[in-house]
Design an enzyme around this catalytic site. Structure first.
Site, PDB file in Angstrom:
ATOM      1  CG  ASP A  26      14.381  62.400 -21.001  1.00  0.00           C
ATOM      2  OD1 ASP A  26      13.422  63.201 -20.896  1.00  0.00           O
ATOM      3  OD2 ASP A  26      14.409  61.308 -20.435  1.00  0.00           O
ATOM      4  CB  THR A  82       5.486  50.795 -20.009  1.00  0.00           C
ATOM      5  OG1 THR A  82       6.184  49.963 -19.056  1.00  0.00           O
ATOM      6  CG2 THR A  82       6.278  50.827 -21.298  1.00  0.00           C
ATOM      7  NE  ARG A 149      19.132  42.610  -7.655  1.00  0.00           N
ATOM      8  CZ  ARG A 149      20.106  42.173  -6.858  1.00  0.00           C
ATOM      9  NH1 ARG A 149      19.798  41.588  -5.715  1.00  0.00           N
ATOM     10  NH2 ARG A 149      21.382  42.334  -7.182  1.00  0.00           N
ATOM     11  CE  LYS A 203      11.249  43.508 -14.923  1.00  0.00           C
ATOM     12  NZ  LYS A 203      11.563  44.854 -15.348  1.00  0.00           N
ATOM     13  CG  PHE A 248      11.222  38.109  -3.730  1.00  0.00           C
ATOM     14  CD1 PHE A 248      10.502  39.226  -4.106  1.00  0.00           C
ATOM     15  CD2 PHE A 248      12.558  38.049  -4.081  1.00  0.00           C
ATOM     16  CE1 PHE A 248      11.086  40.254  -4.819  1.00  0.00           C
ATOM     17  CE2 PHE A 248      13.161  39.074  -4.796  1.00  0.00           C
ATOM     18  CZ  PHE A 248      12.426  40.186  -5.163  1.00  0.00           C
ATOM     19  CG  LEU A 249       9.338  32.735   0.811  1.00  0.00           C
ATOM     20  CD1 LEU A 249       9.725  31.351   1.324  1.00  0.00           C
ATOM     21  CD2 LEU A 249       7.864  32.752   0.425  1.00  0.00           C
ATOM     22  CB  ALA A 251       5.243  37.863   6.162  1.00  0.00           C
ATOM     23  CB  CYS A 259       8.972  47.668 -11.608  1.00  0.00           C
ATOM     24  SG  CYS A 259      10.162  48.758 -12.414  1.00  0.00           S
ATOM     25  CE  LYS A 321      14.815  47.471  -3.369  1.00  0.00           C
ATOM     26  NZ  LYS A 321      15.274  46.617  -4.480  1.00  0.00           N
TER      27      LYS A 321
END
Length: 427
Positions: A26, A82, A149, A203, A248-249, A251, A259, A321
């Site tokens: 790095d 990126t 994740r 991806k 992923f449902l 609401a 990302c 999250k």
């Protein structure tokens, strides 16, 4: 491992955990120094122990020298960021290009470079052409996208649900990758070997689908609000269908992080460049729905308080999250900032993301506990679904808050408990 941010540091530590000798590279000397001492500069459960164990065992070390990396590595992984290009939706490949420019001139023989960064389709071809002008050796590029994740990155690396590798014909990248990932392949982990364009698209397509699923249920939530229906019960009912699935449902205030937002925007931009108008249009609407949820939450807070001017609002959650300190494009922090701009005094608390939040939004009031954030609040907003917030006692919050309105931006709180304690619950 070229790049030691979230992806690179995690992948480096986990490859060492598999028994490989790993060198992390790095340009940030302070980051290299911290990692060399076994310190992870971000929050990721389980990673500090893996990092320390392998640094102490001598299988993992870090450097700022690309010349050292060229001499050390039998295989090189590109794991740099990126980000979204300033003023555009497209991905900025300057860090990927910089890695190639810095490493390739120092190579002493034919080399395999595997890309893990999320890149627009066609990037591998561009890097091959770029490398040809920097060395007389053969540099074989293949793409090996990551599917980590945040909060589960160690398990996702060591026990992936699939491995994807995009290769050019006649090369040895597949052979090299099979050696690197031998322990996973021995457990029959699905291994998809494709051309490089397909691997690059896997991806971003996965992220685009997940983002679409979230925005779909949020669009349904808008209908539920208008009709007086329960979007959580609806999601439960349609989620048992194996063709749909419940994950992923959720609401709420929508997705964020480093990302998903920038990846779908980069995919949208690249689709437009390729003339794939339907994908471009779909992702534009997905993004618009997602961003609109933040404005909707501000509207709900204003309605609950009567006016935001002079109101006191508690915001529980800064990270995008739970189990993360990442506040990049965080809906929670964005909403807190919008509410403050409309005249409210905003007190926020997050178990892990306070320091990162202060750097981005220094004018917010930062509490040291969830209860402190709620002191004198006219409304309490839950915007990140941390376990600590779900376990808050309504009576304890009621003892310090001024109002009795809980606004659940993640549909994660035990509604019945709060309503039984005399709170107005909104979602």
């Amino acid at each position: 491992m070229l790049g030691t941010g979230y992806l690179g540091a995690t992948h480096a530590a986990c490859m060492a955990e598999l028994g490989h000798d790993v060198l992390g590279v790095d340009v940030d000397a302070s980051k290299v120094g911290a990692l060399s001492e076994g310190k992870v500069p971000f929050h990721e459960p389980g990673l500090p122990a893996v990092l320390r164990r392998n640094v102490e065992a001598g299988r993992l070390r870090f450097t700022t020298s690309y010349e050292e990396a060229a001499e050390f590595g039998e295989v090189h992984f590109i794991a740099v960021g990126t980000p979204q290009r300033k003023g555009e939706f497209a991905a900025d490949l300057k860090y990927v290009n910089s890695v190639v420019d810095s490493l390739v001139p120092h190579l002493r023989g034919d080399t395999v470079i595997l890309g893990k960064s999320t890149v627009p389709v066609g990037t591998t071809d561009l890097l091959r052409a770029r490398a040809r002008g920097l060395t007389g050796h053969t540099v074989e590029f293949a793409w090996n996208p990551e599917f980590l994740r945040e909060g589960h990155a160690v398990v996702d690396t060591l026990e992936p649900d699939r491995l994807v590798l995009g290769v050019e014909e006649g090369g040895r990248a597949e052979e090299v990758a099979r050696q690197v990932y031998a322990p996973m392949l021995a457990r029959d982990t699905p291994f998809f070997v494709t051309d490089t364009a397909t691997a690059e698209l896997v991806k971003v397509s996965a992220n685009a689908f997940l983002a679409t699923k979230i925005s779909f249920i949020n669009a349904v939530a808008e209908v539920c609000e208008a009709a007086g229906a329960d979007v959580v019960a609806l999601a439960d009912a349609i989620g048992v269908d194996s063709r749909i699935g419940r994950r992923f449902l959720g609401a709420g205030v929508g997705f964020g992080g480093g990302c998903l937002p920038k990846d779908i925007r980069a995919f949208m931009a690249r689709s437009g460049e390729l003339g794939a108008g339907h994908m471009h249009g779909l992702l534009r609407e997905v993004d618009a729905i997602n961003m609109g949820r933040r404005t909707r939450m501000v509207d709900v807070a204003r309605d609950a308080c009567g006016t935001l001017l002079g109101a006191k609002v508690a915001v529980l959650g800064c990270a995008f999250k739970p189990d993360s300190d990442d506040v990049r494009d965080s809906p929670a922090l964005n909403i807190a900032g919008q509410i403050q701009l409309q005249g409210a005094a905003v007190s926020v608390y997050d178990p892990e993301a306070m320091d990162n939040s202060r750097r981005l939004f220094p004018t917010l009031d930062y509490a040291t506990t969830a209860l402190e954030a709620c002191e004198g609040a006219d409304a309490v907003l839950v915007l990140t679904e941390w376990r600590q917030f779900r376990e808050l006692a309504p009576a304890a919050v009621g003892a310090v808050a001024r109002g009795r309105t809980l606004i659940d931006g993640r549909n994660c709180m035990p509604r019945g408990e709060w309503e039984a304690a005399g709170w107005t619950y909104r979602t």
